[in-house]
Design an enzyme around this catalytic site. Structure first.
Site, short mmCIF file in Angstrom:
data_model
loop_
_atom_site.label_atom_id
_atom_site.label_comp_id
_atom_site.label_asym_id
_atom_site.label_seq_id
_atom_site.Cartn_x
_atom_site.Cartn_y
_atom_site.Cartn_z
N PRO A 303 0.85 -1.20 0.00
CA PRO A 303 0.00 0.00 0.00
C PRO A 303 0.89 1.25 0.00
O PRO A 303 1.52 1.58 0.99
CB PRO A 303 -0.80 -0.12 1.30
CG PRO A 303 0.04 -0.97 2.19
CD PRO A 303 0.82 -1.89 1.30
N ASP A 479 6.01 2.33 2.08
CA ASP A 479 5.13 1.20 2.34
C ASP A 479 4.36 1.54 3.61
O ASP A 479 4.92 1.55 4.72
CB ASP A 479 5.98 -0.07 2.52
CG ASP A 479 5.13 -1.31 2.76
OD1 ASP A 479 3.93 -1.17 3.06
OD2 ASP A 479 5.68 -2.43 2.66
N HIS A 480 3.07 1.84 3.44
CA HIS A 480 2.29 2.34 4.57
C HIS A 480 2.01 1.27 5.62
O HIS A 480 1.52 1.58 6.71
CB HIS A 480 0.97 2.93 4.07
CG HIS A 480 0.56 4.19 4.77
ND1 HIS A 480 1.12 4.60 5.97
CD2 HIS A 480 -0.34 5.16 4.45
CE1 HIS A 480 0.58 5.72 6.35
NE2 HIS A 480 -0.31 6.10 5.45
N ARG A 481 2.33 0.02 5.33
CA ARG A 481 2.22 -1.02 6.35
C ARG A 481 3.32 -0.86 7.40
O ARG A 481 3.16 -1.29 8.55
CB ARG A 481 2.34 -2.41 5.72
CG ARG A 481 1.27 -2.77 4.71
CD ARG A 481 1.59 -4.08 4.04
NE ARG A 481 2.91 -4.06 3.37
CZ ARG A 481 3.46 -5.12 2.78
NH1 ARG A 481 2.83 -6.29 2.80
NH2 ARG A 481 4.64 -5.01 2.20
N VAL A 483 5.74 2.20 7.34
CA VAL A 483 6.14 3.59 7.58
C VAL A 483 4.91 4.48 7.72
O VAL A 483 4.04 4.49 6.84
CB VAL A 483 7.03 4.11 6.43
CG1 VAL A 483 7.48 5.54 6.72
CG2 VAL A 483 8.24 3.20 6.23
#
Length: 508
Positions: A303, A479-481, A483
């Protein structure tokens, strides 16, 4: 002794490679470790060395051909050892199983080789196998006695002519079957509609392995090929009948296409239409396919969240201007990228979550202990990412020299797979072609990538006055998972601080 050389796995997990070019010809002398071919893997173009001292006996793959790992691509006559010729037992066993009562000596000639050397291109040898012609028994008409495809076809026709004089079980010959296959095509000359040769409808057909391979290559159902031949009471198809049936089908399809085209042109005459250009098809394989698969995996797995910002780099432009000539005197080409790499390392030290990977299997975030920065590089084959290893332990000129060397190797496709592995963070400079902002795709399994926009002069307010300043835009994708947005913004702020005041890079 004849040494077979199989295509090795020249890259981690490689399953196939394309033969880009042969560096030797049949009959050439070679020494051990001498490059004999260039192959393109999913990472780069690499050279394949000879495993022995000897002479090239036979080249078995053509340039441009995709070859699975483990396939024999070339054979050598090894120096100082007695030549040994082995029969192809597997093919013989398969052929005997299919033809059952085929005479025991039918392939006797195919299992022996003459003492002299036979010169023929890989495509010619393949044709000989398809037509079941013993290439060792063919007299070459080309330069130096080289066997041509015409020589092979002439030999196949001569063999068919000999077969015509022999009685067949059903009282017919291969020529009869061929004529029946093309009879529908001949009707076109009499002004009748062209129809494909009437297909047979059998549940079982006997044929040699090479014949079945030929049918597969032509896209022909071997059970549909007309034949009057039999073996042990079962229909038996030859290569000549495959060729005749395929040709009949092609000519009929061509006639249909011509009719459709004529109808389309007539329709165009009644209306208004411009001439359409022809489509061009480019093979989607090798490096280009790998890039596509990597991008697809990253975008579908990760994501993405993108943070955009800009930084006043006027002081950096001035510093680089002062140092550029001095760097050139030392043989280095100093661009802005080494400064950015050092600024990125400073940001990664302060916010190590961006120098990480997500171990999904063990459900752990791995904070990388190394600072290996990849630099996305546009090449003719697509985007490659050479990696500057241990960027935290190198100076500006050392980074510049290593980066320029890697970029040059990527563009001439001589870079090794190892030189594009192990990255912990990537940078892409889309500003080199004039862009300002983008949404870069993360180089999975890394968790962040920084995109650089073009440096442009823009009006800015400094000490209450509007003045021209050099401004660079940045686009950080994470990577929003792993960061969070706050970490991304703070990382960019640190990078900006070091680019605004390049003297801080001396501390890195």
């Amino acid at each position: 002794m004849v040494r077979e050389f199989k295509l090795p796995d020249v890259g981690e997990g490689l399953t196939e490679a394309e033969i880009v070019s042969w560096l030797v010809e049949e009959g050439d002398r070679v020494s051990e470790d001498q490059p004999v071919a260039e192959v393109e893997t999913d990472k780069a173009v690499v050279e394949v060395p000879a495993p022995v001292n000897g002479t090239v006996r036979e080249i078995l793959a053509e340039e441009g051909e995709m070859v699975p790992v483990g396939t024999v691509i070339i054979t050598f006559d090894v120096d100082g050892e007695k030549e040994e010729i082995e029969a192809d037992a597997e093919t013989e066993a398969e052929q005997e199983a299919e033809t059952s009562a085929e005479p025991a000596d039918a392939d006797a000639d195919a299992d022996t080789e003459t003492g002299g050397r036979t010169f023929a291109a890989p495509s010619t040898r393949r044709l000989a196998r398809e037509l079941e012609v013993d290439i060792e028994a063919v007299e070459g008409s080309g330069p130096g006695g080289r066997i041509t495809e015409g020589d092979v076809r002439a030999a196949a026709e001569a063999a068919d002519a000999d077969a015509e004089s022999e009685p067949e079980t059903a009282g017919s010959t291969a020529t009869d079957a061929t004529e029946s296959a093309v009879r529908a095509v001949d009707e076109d000359e009499a002004g009748e509609d062209v129809q494909p040769a009437e297909a047979a409808d059998r549940d079982r057909t006997l044929a040699a392995p090479a014949t079945r391979k030929l049918a597969d290559e032509e896209g022909i159902d071997i059970d549909s090929v007309p034949t009057d031949r039999t073996r042990d009471g079962e229909p038996f198809v030859t290569p000549a009948e495959i060729d005749a049936y395929a040709e009949a089908q092609k000519r009929a399809q061509a006639a249909d296409a011509e009719a459709v085209s004529a109808g389309s042109e007539a329709g165009a005459d009644r209306g208004t239409a411009g001439a359409a250009g022809e489509d061009e098809r480019i093979p989607y394989r090798g490096i280009r396919r790998t890039i596509g698969q990597q991008m697809e995996r990253s975008k579908s797995t990760v994501p993405h969240a993108t943070h955009h910002d800009e930084v006043d780099v006027t002081a950096l432009v001035e510093a680089r201007g002062r140092l550029k000539d001095r760097a050139e005197e030392r043989g280095s080409d100093l661009s802005y990228m080494p400064f950015v790499i050092k600024a990125v390392v400073a940001g990664l030290r302060e916010y190590p979550i961006l120098n990480s990977q997500l171990d999904e299997e063990n459900e752990e975030i791995v904070l990388r202990g190394e600072y290996n920065v990849g630099v996305a590089t546009a090449t003719d084959a697509g985007l490659m990412v050479p990696v500057v290893e241990s960027a935290d332990r190198k100076g500006l000129l050392e980074i510049a020299d290593e980066m320029n060397e890697l970029i040059g190797k990527a563009r001439d496709r001589s870079i090794s797979p190892d030189e594009m592995r192990g990255g912990t963070f990537s940078i892409t400079n889309f500003g080199a072609i004039g862009g300002e902002y983008a949404n870069p795709i993360i180089n999975y399994p890394e968790t962040a990538i920084l995109g650089l926009g073009a440096i442009k002069e823009k009006p800015r307010v400094v000490d209450g006055e509007i003045v021209p300043r050099h401004v660079m835009t940045m686009s950080l994708a994470v990577d929003h998972r792993v960061v969070d947005g706050a970490d991304a913004a703070q990382f960019v702020n640190t990078v900006k601080e070091h680019l605004r005041s390049p003297e801080l890079l001396l501390l890195e």
